[in-house]
Design a protein around this motif. Structure first.
Motif, short mmCIF file in Angstrom:
data_model
loop_
_atom_site.label_atom_id
_atom_site.label_comp_id
_atom_site.label_asym_id
_atom_site.label_seq_id
_atom_site.Cartn_x
_atom_site.Cartn_y
_atom_site.Cartn_z
N ALA A 83 0.90 -1.23 0.04
CA ALA A 83 0.04 -0.27 0.13
C ALA A 83 0.74 1.08 0.07
O ALA A 83 0.45 2.31 -0.77
N ALA A 84 2.05 1.23 0.89
CA ALA A 84 2.80 2.31 1.01
C ALA A 84 3.61 2.53 -0.50
O ALA A 84 3.69 3.76 -0.90
N ASP A 85 3.85 1.53 -1.19
CA ASP A 85 4.67 1.70 -2.52
C ASP A 85 3.56 2.19 -3.58
O ASP A 85 4.00 3.29 -4.29
N GLY A 86 2.44 1.91 -3.40
CA GLY A 86 1.30 2.41 -4.33
C GLY A 86 1.15 3.95 -4.18
O GLY A 86 0.87 4.61 -5.03
N ARG A 87 1.23 4.47 -2.75
CA ARG A 87 0.94 5.86 -2.33
C ARG A 87 2.36 6.80 -2.95
O ARG A 87 2.12 7.96 -3.28
N ASP A 88 3.24 6.01 -2.89
CA ASP A 88 4.62 6.85 -3.41
C ASP A 88 4.76 7.03 -4.95
O ASP A 88 5.57 8.15 -5.25
N ARG A 89 3.95 6.52 -5.59
CA ARG A 89 3.83 6.79 -7.05
C ARG A 89 3.28 7.83 -7.91
O ARG A 89 2.36 8.36 -7.20
#
Length: 101
Positions: A95-101
């Protein structure tokens, strides 16, 4: 096919205790023990009958495999807890990786 059938997924509880036990390769009384020990929480009908989902059957198979490998109930509890925590952490990272994009 009805819309109700389409929305049912692996968490939808449909199996009676005897069917879930057979699918997992264990005895009915073991499912009751696993529930009492907190390893599994089946859904209940309004009359109190246990109903198991495909997700529950997958978890039951994992319990059976861990017991067959020599762990006792306490060991199984610890392994499942760690596996559940790892899954939560992986989901958080994804989820965090998805928010960073």
């Amino acid at each position: 096919m009805t819309s109700e059938m389409v929305t049912r997924g692996p968490a939808h509880a449909v199996y009676a205790i005897s069917v879930a036990a057979e699918l997992a390769g264990t005895a009915v009384q073991n499912l009751r023990v696993y529930e009492r020990e907190g390893l599994l929480t089946p859904q209940r009908t309004s009359g109190g009958t246990r109903r198991y989902s495909e997700d529950d059957v997958v978890r039951l198979r994992r319990i059976v495999a861990l017991l067959a490998s020599g762990l006792n109930i306490a060991g199984v509890t610890m392994v499942l807890s760690l596996e559940d925590e790892n899954a939560r952490l992986r989901a958080d990272i994804a989820a965090a990786d998805g928010r960073d994009r």
